[in-house]
Scaffold this active site. Sequence first.
Site, short mmCIF file in Angstrom:
data_model
loop_
_atom_site.label_atom_id
_atom_site.label_comp_id
_atom_site.label_asym_id
_atom_site.label_seq_id
_atom_site.Cartn_x
_atom_site.Cartn_y
_atom_site.Cartn_z
N GLU A 52 -10.48 -12.91 136.89
CA GLU A 52 -10.17 -13.18 138.39
C GLU A 52 -8.92 -13.28 138.40
OE1 GLU A 52 -11.88 -16.90 139.84
OE2 GLU A 52 -13.76 -16.89 138.62
N GLN A 83 -12.19 -10.92 145.67
CA GLN A 83 -13.59 -10.51 145.42
C GLN A 83 -13.86 -9.15 146.29
OE1 GLN A 83 -16.46 -13.60 145.64
NE2 GLN A 83 -15.26 -14.89 144.24
N GLU A 126 -14.48 -21.05 134.11
CA GLU A 126 -13.54 -22.36 134.27
C GLU A 126 -13.81 -23.54 133.52
OE1 GLU A 126 -12.01 -21.90 138.51
OE2 GLU A 126 -11.02 -20.12 138.22
#
Length: 512
Positions: A306, A355, A177
């Site tokens: 993600e 996650q 990111e």
Amino acid sequence: MSTPDARAVIDLDLPGPQISRHLYGHFAEHLGRCIYGGFWVGEDSDIPNEGGIRLDVVEALRGLSIPNLRWPGGCFADEYHWRDGIGPREQRPRMVNSHWGDVVEDNSFGTHEFMALCELLGAEPYVNGNVGSGTVREMSEWVEYLTRADDSPMAALRRANGRDEPWRVPFWGVGNEAWGCGGNMRAEAYADLARQYATFCRNHGGNELYRIAAGANVDDYEWTETLMKALGCIDCKGKPVFQAVSLHYYTVNGSWKDKGDATRFDVDDWYVTMLRARRVEELLRRHSTVMDRYDPYRKIGLVLDEWGTWWNVEEGTNPGFLYQQNSLRDALVASVHFDAFHRSAERLVMANIAQTVNVLQAMILTDPDPDSGALVLTPTYHVFEMNTGHHDARRLDVHLQDDSDPREVEGQPLELLSASASTKDGTALVSLSNLDADRPRSVLLDLRGMEVTGHRARVLTAPAIQAHNTPADPTAVAPAEHDGVQPHPRGLLVELPPHSYTTVSLDLAPLG
């Protein structure tokens, strides 16, 4: 025989591209109780462990055949300095985890512990390096420490810390990111750094790195284009400096300031969530289209490292720990994502749900009370388990002909049926999601090109769309054998309960 609501035409003898098992990858960040209290309990814990790694978590995850595990972040990756996590644990320096709860991290779970975890899971490691606050040398030496076999300085340091042979590390993230927590960079600035860092992430011995550049957030197609331009001539002599670009996309029900509750939601919330979950296919398609302009032969991979649902944290928990429950709604979000992944298999090479344990859309929730030791498998866990037959299978195109009108949600049409299929080893697996919160659906599987010699079906549903598993009721949402499949002159007629996920396994033989 009643008329089915929809027909799914599947040519069983026309397999397409391989659905990489790595589309079912996972993500473990130093965030909340994902590592500490999730994977790691320490060697002195009363909870059964191997070298401090919690064995009931490992056993549960083995049931998913986890192909890869991404670590140490996430945002944490760009403030993590790997040398702090090696050597005797009592001598490791502490650090502040400023992104996730502003807590002190003691680095007791580091490189050796992560690699031991991957070995226990049978998963390939995906290590994310530090671009945001690290150096080129630091990242280069971490690769050497992990993967070099001779008497180089980093290989010698690894041996001094108890590991003689190098590990195999196939996947390497070049920052995370970079547009946000990884440095708040402009795309052009990060693209130059990605080229530089990736250049010094060397292949040592037989270990060949698959370098993944930190890609776009949601629909930032300009970021993807900038990275593709930075690669220059992809078809020229030699390999590109990085082999893939990433993408991040989370499903929320509200706004980022108020994402909605994990278990307290109504039917309207359900449909908004499903609409936003199905947006992932548009994002994959459009980022792929940008990449096709510079890489028409699709040599560069797209990695959705993600993804998942993101709700408001559970009341009474640390807001920085991102702990949330996981309901049947989350399971259906996962199932429609996987259908989109399968349809994107030409370009999408990996995906990692966020996650694995105790954080966001987790597979497993563990009770923080050490006296309890309770472990709960979430509805999302069960979708992953039901889909293991798709790992490394070849995609079968599903031509879904739905005679019902889509539901209008937020001014957009929402198709209420989702399907995908694959084949390998004389079998096929068909996945069917009924997103209608209230109405059952029947689907005719119009099966062509092969003889179906046997079939079995499983279904995941519950009486309420808000149903979820707890230590007191760990199987409120769990898969069951499904008897709602009947032979039909064109194939099989499958009854789909409301708000359900169904898989149909087929045994195949050549015609004639």
